[in-house]
Design a protein around this motif. Structure first.
Motif, PDB file in Angstrom:
ATOM      1  N   GLY A 104       0.794  -1.240   0.000  1.00  0.00           N
ATOM      2  CA  GLY A 104       0.000   0.000   0.000  1.00  0.00           C
ATOM      3  C   GLY A 104       0.822   1.284   0.000  1.00  0.00           C
ATOM      4  N   LYS A 105       2.054   1.217  -0.473  1.00  0.00           N
ATOM      5  CA  LYS A 105       2.928   2.409  -0.469  1.00  0.00           C
ATOM      6  C   LYS A 105       2.384   3.524  -1.371  1.00  0.00           C
ATOM      7  CE  LYS A 105       6.380  -0.226  -1.868  1.00  0.00           C
ATOM      8  NZ  LYS A 105       5.705  -1.537  -1.749  1.00  0.00           N
ATOM      9  N   THR A 106       2.072   3.176  -2.615  1.00  0.00           N
ATOM     10  CA  THR A 106       1.601   4.199  -3.553  1.00  0.00           C
ATOM     11  C   THR A 106       0.258   4.762  -3.097  1.00  0.00           C
ATOM     12  OG1 THR A 106       2.769   3.042  -5.316  1.00  0.00           O
ATOM     13  CG2 THR A 106       1.154   4.664  -6.006  1.00  0.00           C
TER      14      THR A 106
ATOM     15  N   VAL B 288       4.658   1.645 -13.387  1.00  0.00           N
ATOM     16  CA  VAL B 288       3.223   1.950 -13.375  1.00  0.00           C
ATOM     17  C   VAL B 288       2.894   2.951 -12.263  1.00  0.00           C
ATOM     18  CG1 VAL B 288       0.914   0.956 -13.069  1.00  0.00           C
ATOM     19  CG2 VAL B 288       2.616  -0.280 -14.396  1.00  0.00           C
ATOM     20  N   ASP B 289       3.631   2.869 -11.137  1.00  0.00           N
ATOM     21  CA  ASP B 289       3.338   3.786 -10.021  1.00  0.00           C
ATOM     22  C   ASP B 289       3.487   5.239 -10.446  1.00  0.00           C
ATOM     23  OD1 ASP B 289       2.831   1.672  -8.433  1.00  0.00           O
ATOM     24  OD2 ASP B 289       4.594   1.868  -7.167  1.00  0.00           O
ATOM     25  N   GLY B 290       4.458   5.521 -11.311  1.00  0.00           N
ATOM     26  CA  GLY B 290       4.666   6.896 -11.789  1.00  0.00           C
ATOM     27  C   GLY B 290       3.405   7.416 -12.459  1.00  0.00           C
TER      28      GLY B 290
ATOM     29  N   ALA C 273       0.097  -0.551   9.876  1.00  0.00           N
ATOM     30  CA  ALA C 273      -0.569  -1.836   9.635  1.00  0.00           C
ATOM     31  C   ALA C 273      -1.769  -1.552   8.736  1.00  0.00           C
ATOM     32  CB  ALA C 273      -0.980  -2.474  10.947  1.00  0.00           C
ATOM     33  N   ASN C 274      -1.506  -1.615   7.426  1.00  0.00           N
ATOM     34  CA  ASN C 274      -2.491  -1.191   6.420  1.00  0.00           C
ATOM     35  C   ASN C 274      -3.404  -2.359   6.029  1.00  0.00           C
ATOM     36  OD1 ASN C 274      -3.516   0.773   4.600  1.00  0.00           O
ATOM     37  ND2 ASN C 274      -2.360  -0.172   2.929  1.00  0.00           N
ATOM     38  N   LYS C 275      -4.479  -2.033   5.320  1.00  0.00           N
ATOM     39  CA  LYS C 275      -5.458  -3.023   4.831  1.00  0.00           C
ATOM     40  C   LYS C 275      -6.230  -3.653   5.988  1.00  0.00           C
ATOM     41  CE  LYS C 275      -2.924  -3.914   0.590  1.00  0.00           C
ATOM     42  NZ  LYS C 275      -2.772  -4.785  -0.557  1.00  0.00           N
ATOM     43  N   GLN C 276      -6.485  -2.857   7.012  1.00  0.00           N
ATOM     44  CA  GLN C 276      -7.226  -3.341   8.175  1.00  0.00           C
ATOM     45  C   GLN C 276      -8.578  -3.923   7.774  1.00  0.00           C
ATOM     46  OE1 GLN C 276      -6.644  -3.024  11.733  1.00  0.00           O
ATOM     47  NE2 GLN C 276      -4.515  -2.510  11.343  1.00  0.00           N
TER      48      GLN C 276
ATOM     49  N   ALA D  29      -4.277   1.289   9.672  1.00  0.00           N
ATOM     50  CA  ALA D  29      -4.762   2.154   8.579  1.00  0.00           C
ATOM     51  C   ALA D  29      -5.511   1.324   7.553  1.00  0.00           C
ATOM     52  CB  ALA D  29      -3.595   2.866   7.905  1.00  0.00           C
ATOM     53  N   THR D  30      -6.381   2.003   6.847  1.00  0.00           N
ATOM     54  CA  THR D  30      -7.052   1.417   5.695  1.00  0.00           C
ATOM     55  C   THR D  30      -6.832   2.382   4.539  1.00  0.00           C
ATOM     56  OG1 THR D  30      -8.668   0.324   7.081  1.00  0.00           O
ATOM     57  CG2 THR D  30      -9.319   0.668   4.812  1.00  0.00           C
ATOM     58  N   ARG D  31      -6.499   1.822   3.358  1.00  0.00           N
ATOM     59  CA  ARG D  31      -6.211   2.618   2.166  1.00  0.00           C
ATOM     60  C   ARG D  31      -5.146   3.684   2.416  1.00  0.00           C
ATOM     61  NH1 ARG D  31      -7.926   0.993  -1.608  1.00  0.00           N
ATOM     62  NH2 ARG D  31      -9.517  -0.569  -1.591  1.00  0.00           N
TER      63      ARG D  31
ATOM     64  N   ARG E 248      -3.784  -5.415  -8.734  1.00  0.00           N
ATOM     65  CA  ARG E 248      -4.122  -6.674  -8.067  1.00  0.00           C
ATOM     66  C   ARG E 248      -2.964  -7.152  -7.202  1.00  0.00           C
ATOM     67  NH1 ARG E 248      -4.125 -12.074 -11.195  1.00  0.00           N
ATOM     68  NH2 ARG E 248      -3.062 -12.935  -9.409  1.00  0.00           N
ATOM     69  N   GLN E 249      -3.274  -7.473  -5.970  1.00  0.00           N
ATOM     70  CA  GLN E 249      -2.279  -8.068  -5.070  1.00  0.00           C
ATOM     71  C   GLN E 249      -2.886  -9.378  -4.619  1.00  0.00           C
ATOM     72  OE1 GLN E 249       0.805  -7.400  -4.065  1.00  0.00           O
ATOM     73  NE2 GLN E 249       0.753  -9.168  -2.724  1.00  0.00           N
ATOM     74  N   GLY E 250      -2.273 -10.498  -4.952  1.00  0.00           N
ATOM     75  CA  GLY E 250      -2.889 -11.788  -4.657  1.00  0.00           C
ATOM     76  C   GLY E 250      -4.226 -11.870  -5.372  1.00  0.00           C
TER      77      GLY E 250
HETATM   78  N1  LIG Z   1      -8.671  -3.598   0.642  1.00  0.00           N
HETATM   79  C1  LIG Z   1      -7.665  -2.746   0.699  1.00  0.00           C
HETATM   80  N2  LIG Z   1      -6.891  -2.573  -0.378  1.00  0.00           N
HETATM   81  C2  LIG Z   1      -5.865  -1.699  -0.282  1.00  0.00           C
HETATM   82  C3  LIG Z   1      -5.585  -0.970   0.886  1.00  0.00           C
HETATM   83  N3  LIG Z   1      -4.504  -0.193   0.672  1.00  0.00           N
HETATM   84  C4  LIG Z   1      -4.110  -0.434  -0.591  1.00  0.00           C
HETATM   85  N4  LIG Z   1      -4.930  -1.340  -1.178  1.00  0.00           N
HETATM   86  C5  LIG Z   1      -4.858  -1.913  -2.523  1.00  0.00           C
HETATM   87  O1  LIG Z   1      -3.728  -2.773  -2.565  1.00  0.00           O
HETATM   88  C6  LIG Z   1      -3.138  -2.774  -3.862  1.00  0.00           C
HETATM   89  C7  LIG Z   1      -1.677  -2.423  -3.758  1.00  0.00           C
HETATM   90  O2  LIG Z   1      -1.570  -1.085  -3.302  1.00  0.00           O
HETATM   91  P1  LIG Z   1      -0.352  -0.160  -3.733  1.00  0.00           P
HETATM   92  O3  LIG Z   1      -0.527   1.134  -3.022  1.00  0.00           O
HETATM   93  O4  LIG Z   1      -0.209  -0.145  -5.204  1.00  0.00           O
HETATM   94  O5  LIG Z   1       0.836  -0.991  -3.082  1.00  0.00           O
HETATM   95  P2  LIG Z   1       2.406  -0.731  -3.222  1.00  0.00           P
HETATM   96  O6  LIG Z   1       3.003  -1.083  -1.906  1.00  0.00           O
HETATM   97  O7  LIG Z   1       2.667   0.638  -3.736  1.00  0.00           O
HETATM   98  O8  LIG Z   1       2.768  -1.824  -4.320  1.00  0.00           O
HETATM   99  P3  LIG Z   1       4.175  -2.016  -5.098  1.00  0.00           P
HETATM  100  O9  LIG Z   1       4.656  -0.641  -5.456  1.00  0.00           O
HETATM  101  O10 LIG Z   1       3.825  -2.831  -6.279  1.00  0.00           O
HETATM  102  O11 LIG Z   1       5.076  -2.740  -4.142  1.00  0.00           O
HETATM  103  C8  LIG Z   1      -3.952  -1.766  -4.660  1.00  0.00           C
HETATM  104  O12 LIG Z   1      -4.920  -2.453  -5.394  1.00  0.00           O
HETATM  105  C9  LIG Z   1      -4.591  -0.898  -3.607  1.00  0.00           C
HETATM  106  O13 LIG Z   1      -5.799  -0.310  -4.041  1.00  0.00           O
HETATM  107  C10 LIG Z   1      -6.431  -1.181   2.030  1.00  0.00           C
HETATM  108  O14 LIG Z   1      -6.254  -0.625   3.108  1.00  0.00           O
HETATM  109  N5  LIG Z   1      -7.440  -2.085   1.861  1.00  0.00           N
END
Ligand SMILES: Nc1nc2c(ncn2[C@@H]2O[C@H](COP(=O)(O)OP(=O)(O)OP(=O)(O)O)[C@@H](O)[C@H]2O)c(=O)[nH]1
Ligand SMILES: [Mg+2]
Length: 329
Positions: free
Chosen positions: A15-17, A45-47, A152-155, A182-184, A284-286
């Motif tokens: 969830g870094k980006t 793609v992040d850019g 601790a993201n994606k709660q 955190a979420t999102r 998509r992650q997983g």
């Molecule tokens: N359900 C849910 N999805 C999330 C949350 N935070 C991020 N995501 C989703 O998780 C996926 C990966 O998020 P990114 O922010 O792209 O993760 P990243 O760490 O930047 O990924 P990389 O740069 O590829 O390592 C995306 O589809 C996001 O929308 C969250 O709190 N909950």
């Protein structure tokens, strides 16, 4: 001007980006922010996701991490600091990289008068603690070890067992550091001003390849003829990536892209694709697939697949090529 600098680490897809986008949405008007982003894949793609976020953006192409974290990172950093003199600098290194090199770069004396390094924020998807491919990965562990604050993201996705794993991890390795749910990536802007406290010495990340090994590092493949697209392959750190970039005229079938992204037998899919309605973002992650559309078309289409094992890139490529609607002349 000294740029307050925050390193935002975290394993692949944590969830870094998303967090950077949330922070950028809170940027005070009148402040100048810059972002340095480095992805594992060669087709960044992040850019594209961060492009319209109101910050000056510099992308470091993917490639062999031990090399990219050296000179290319330094050149990118110098360019950003000199050209845009930002008030704030946010850095997203690849989720598959080791934090040691980037931390030593940012704390080296040459940057003393240019930037002040704040707390390192590490995104953690607690579900990854239950996955041995993450848990036993040296980069995953050392990113957490190097963090000042763990997010601790994606709660919203945690099952009770993920919360139990998180609590156990915190007891064993937390060392009193802040752990913020955190979420999102919705974290408070004030975290960017938190001080850097964790000064523990990390072991250097191991190089997971030899430079003379066949197929190691980056292998960008430009296809012959005026095909309007190209593919780039990358491998290292125990992961393999294939990315494709298409010129801005190539239009994709929306449902086709969604199915392709959903079914591709890989761990991570990220894309910014041109569709008739504008732009389709797939992430998509997983098994979690997130999609978004934007009315403006992107300058080009790009999509990246990342997996711990090599996938049948040629078969995936053939099916991707079949979902183009307009073929360039
Ligand atoms: N359900 C849910 N999805 C999330 C949350 N935070 C991020 N995501 C989703 O998780 C996926 C990966 O998020 P990114 O922010 O792209 O993760 P990243 O760490 O930047 O990924 P990389 O740069 O590829 O390592 C995306 O589809 C996001 O929308 C969250 O709190 N909950
Ligand atoms: Mg990212």
């Amino acid at each position: 001007m000294i740029a307050k600098t925050t390193l935002v680490t975290g394993f692949l897809g944590s969830g870094k980006t998303t967090t950077l986008l949330h922070l950028l949405a809170q940027k005070p008007a009148g402040e100048r922010w810059a972002i340095l982003v480095n992805e594992f894949g060669e087709i960044g793609v992040d850019g594209a996701l961060l492009a319209e976020s109101g910050a000056v953006l510099k992308e470091i192409p993917g490639g062999c991490m031990c090399c990219v974290n050296g000179l290319p990172m330094q050149i990118g950093l110098n360019t950003l600091l000199q050209r845009s003199a930002p008030d704030r600098l946010l850095i997203e290194p690849t989720g598959l990289g080791h934090p040691k090199q980037i931390l030593s770069l940012l704390t080296s004396p040459i940057y003393e008068s240019w930037l002040s390094l704040q707390a390192t924020l590490c995104l953690l998807d607690a579900r990854q603690l239950g996955d041995p491919r993450c848990r036993d990965n040296e980069n995953f562990r050392d990113q957490l070890a190097a963090a000042d604050i763990i997010i601790a993201n994606k709660q919203d996705r945690y099952a009770p067992e993920d919360r139990a794993l998180l609590a156990a991890w915190e007891r064993e390795y937390g060392g009193g550091r802040s752990m913020i749910p955190a979420t999102r990536g919705e974290i408070d802007l004030s975290l960017l001003d938190a001080p850097r406290l964790n000064l523990r010495e990390l072991p250097a990340g191991r190089h997971h390849h030899r430079h003379d090994a066949p197929g190691a590092g980056l292998a960008a493949l430009r296809l012959p003829g005026n095909t309007g697209w190209r593919r780039a392959l990358n491998q290292g750190q125990g992961y393999h990536a294939s990315g494709w970039i298409f010129d801005g005229d190539t239009l994709f079938d929306t449902v086709g892209v969604l199915e392709w992204a959903r079914l591709a037998p890989v761990e991570r899919v990220k894309g910014v694709m041109r569709i008739a309605e504008g732009t389709l973002l797939v992430n998509r992650q997983g098994r979690d697939l997130q999609i978004e559309t934007r009315p403006a078309p992107p300058p080009d289409s790009r999509i990246e697949l990342i997996n711990p094992a090599p996938a049948d890139w040629n078969a995936l490529q053939s099916s991707l090529l079949r979902i183009r609607l307009c073929l360039p002349d």
